[in-house]
Design an enzyme around this catalytic site. Structure first.
Site, PDB file in Angstrom:
ATOM      1  N   PRO A   1       0.764  -1.329   0.051  1.00 54.47           N
ATOM      2  CA  PRO A   1       0.063   0.015   0.187  1.00 54.47           C
ATOM      3  C   PRO A   1       0.854   1.281  -0.050  1.00 54.47           C
ATOM      4  O   PRO A   1       1.775   1.314   0.617  1.00 54.47           O
ATOM      5  CB  PRO A   1      -0.802   0.055   1.270  1.00 54.47           C
TER       6      PRO A   1
ATOM      7  N   GLU B   1      12.551  -9.631   1.198  1.00 54.73           N
ATOM      8  CA  GLU B   1      11.716  -8.290   1.805  1.00 54.73           C
ATOM      9  C   GLU B   1      12.771  -7.124   1.467  1.00 54.73           C
ATOM     10  O   GLU B   1      13.697  -7.115   1.796  1.00 54.73           O
ATOM     11  CB  GLU B   1      11.564  -8.593   3.291  1.00 54.73           C
TER      12      GLU B   1
ATOM     13  N   ASP C   1       1.811 -15.308   6.656  1.00 54.17           N
ATOM     14  CA  ASP C   1       1.688 -16.655   6.574  1.00 54.17           C
ATOM     15  C   ASP C   1       1.690 -16.952   5.089  1.00 54.17           C
ATOM     16  O   ASP C   1       2.234 -18.123   4.639  1.00 54.17           O
ATOM     17  CB  ASP C   1       0.191 -17.015   7.047  1.00 54.17           C
TER      18      ASP C   1
ATOM     19  N   ARG D   1      13.558   4.735  11.660  1.00 54.61           N
ATOM     20  CA  ARG D   1      12.737   5.443  11.820  1.00 54.61           C
ATOM     21  C   ARG D   1      11.377   5.337  13.112  1.00 54.61           C
ATOM     22  O   ARG D   1      12.026   4.872  14.143  1.00 54.61           O
ATOM     23  CB  ARG D   1      11.750   5.188  10.585  1.00 54.61           C
TER      24      ARG D   1
ATOM     25  N   ASN E   1       8.083  -5.676  -1.264  1.00 58.54           N
ATOM     26  CA  ASN E   1       8.075  -4.564  -0.292  1.00 58.54           C
ATOM     27  C   ASN E   1       6.609  -4.336   0.306  1.00 58.54           C
ATOM     28  O   ASN E   1       5.592  -4.023  -0.401  1.00 58.54           O
ATOM     29  CB  ASN E   1       8.434  -3.133  -1.085  1.00 58.54           C
TER      30      ASN E   1
ATOM     31  N   ALA F   1       3.346  -0.599   4.738  1.00 61.84           N
ATOM     32  CA  ALA F   1       2.946  -0.650   6.071  1.00 61.84           C
ATOM     33  C   ALA F   1       2.401  -2.136   6.606  1.00 61.84           C
ATOM     34  O   ALA F   1       2.656  -2.378   7.850  1.00 61.84           O
ATOM     35  CB  ALA F   1       1.765   0.084   6.385  1.00 61.84           C
TER      36      ALA F   1
ATOM     37  N   SER G   1      13.182   2.909   2.440  1.00 60.22           N
ATOM     38  CA  SER G   1      13.986   3.588   3.630  1.00 60.22           C
ATOM     39  C   SER G   1      14.655   2.566   4.370  1.00 60.22           C
ATOM     40  O   SER G   1      14.219   1.230   4.408  1.00 60.22           O
ATOM     41  CB  SER G   1      12.826   4.295   4.217  1.00 60.22           C
TER      42      SER G   1
HETATM   43  C1  DQA Z   1       8.463   1.277   3.304  1.00 64.43           C
HETATM   44  C2  DQA Z   1       8.644   1.283   4.736  1.00 64.43           C
HETATM   45  C3  DQA Z   1       7.314   1.086   5.652  1.00 64.43           C
HETATM   46  O1  DQA Z   1       7.504   1.409   7.066  1.00 64.43           O
HETATM   47  C4  DQA Z   1       6.207   2.081   4.862  1.00 64.43           C
HETATM   48  O2  DQA Z   1       4.910   1.804   5.632  1.00 64.43           O
HETATM   49  C5  DQA Z   1       6.053   2.273   3.682  1.00 64.43           C
HETATM   50  C6  DQA Z   1       7.335   1.909   2.817  1.00 64.43           C
HETATM   51  C7  DQA Z   1       9.815   1.403   2.628  1.00 64.43           C
HETATM   52  O3  DQA Z   1       9.858   0.815   1.441  1.00 64.43           O
HETATM   53  O4  DQA Z   1      10.636   2.228   3.080  1.00 64.43           O
HETATM   54  O5  DQA Z   1       5.124   2.290   3.006  1.00 64.43           O
HETATM   55  O6  DQA Z   1       8.266  -0.158   3.128  1.00 64.43           O
END
Ligand code: DQA
Length: 146
Positions: A10, A101, A87, A110, A74, A77, A105
């Site tokens: 998302p 994964e 799962d 963060r 990715n 959230a 960022s």
């Molecule tokens: C994210 C990091 C997540 O915490 C955030 O909710 C995102 C982007 C990133 O690519 O840095 O939507 O996955």
């Protein structure tokens, strides 16, 4: 040819306009074009997708298992709380496929709620903090293992 689904959760469709100081000014279309280039270089058949819908993302992970496709994910959230996605991701790695994964960022640098990944423990590995290069490094890891 080795197939890799590059799946984005998302708000990643908003790349370029969403918090550019965190996520950069390039768009999802730019990522898709870059991924095609890395795929060509690495001999991978790469398909980039994005959805804001948890159920759709779960379905794509099931598809990866059924089509023997590796995954660069990715989860955005969903990373931090989606046990359904966890799962589904576990089925990918339990099936002997690679699931990396990725994050643009570095969530560990963060807010505290981003410090937990429920996906990480079932992933093959994680790359975070390098912008689009996180995806490139993930694809290189897939290529090296397939
Ligand atoms: C994210 C990091 C997540 O915490 C955030 O909710 C995102 C982007 C990133 O690519 O840095 O939507 O996955």
């Amino acid at each position: 040819m080795t197939r890799v689904l590059v799946l984005n959760g998302p708000n990643l469709g908003r790349l370029g306009v969403r918090e550019p100081e965190v996520y950069g000014s390039a768009t999802l279309a730019d990522l898709t074009a870059a991924a095609a280039g890395w795929g060509a270089e690495l001999g991978l058949e790469v398909e980039v997708r994005q959805t804001d819908d948890e159920a759709e993302l779960v379905g794509w992970l099931h598809e990866a298992v059924d089509t023997r496709s590796h995954v660069v994910l990715n989860p955005a959230a969903f990373t931090h709380y989606s046990y359904a996605l966890r799962d589904a991701a576990a089925q990918v790695t339990e099936g002997g496929l690679v699931l990396v994964e990725v994050h643009l960022s570095n969530p560990l640098a963060r807010e505290a709620f981003r410090h937990v990944s429920v996906i990480g423990p079932v992933a093959t590995g994680t790359v975070a903090g390098f912008g689009f290069q996180s995806y490139e490094l993930a694809l290189r890891a897939v290529a090296a293992r397939s």
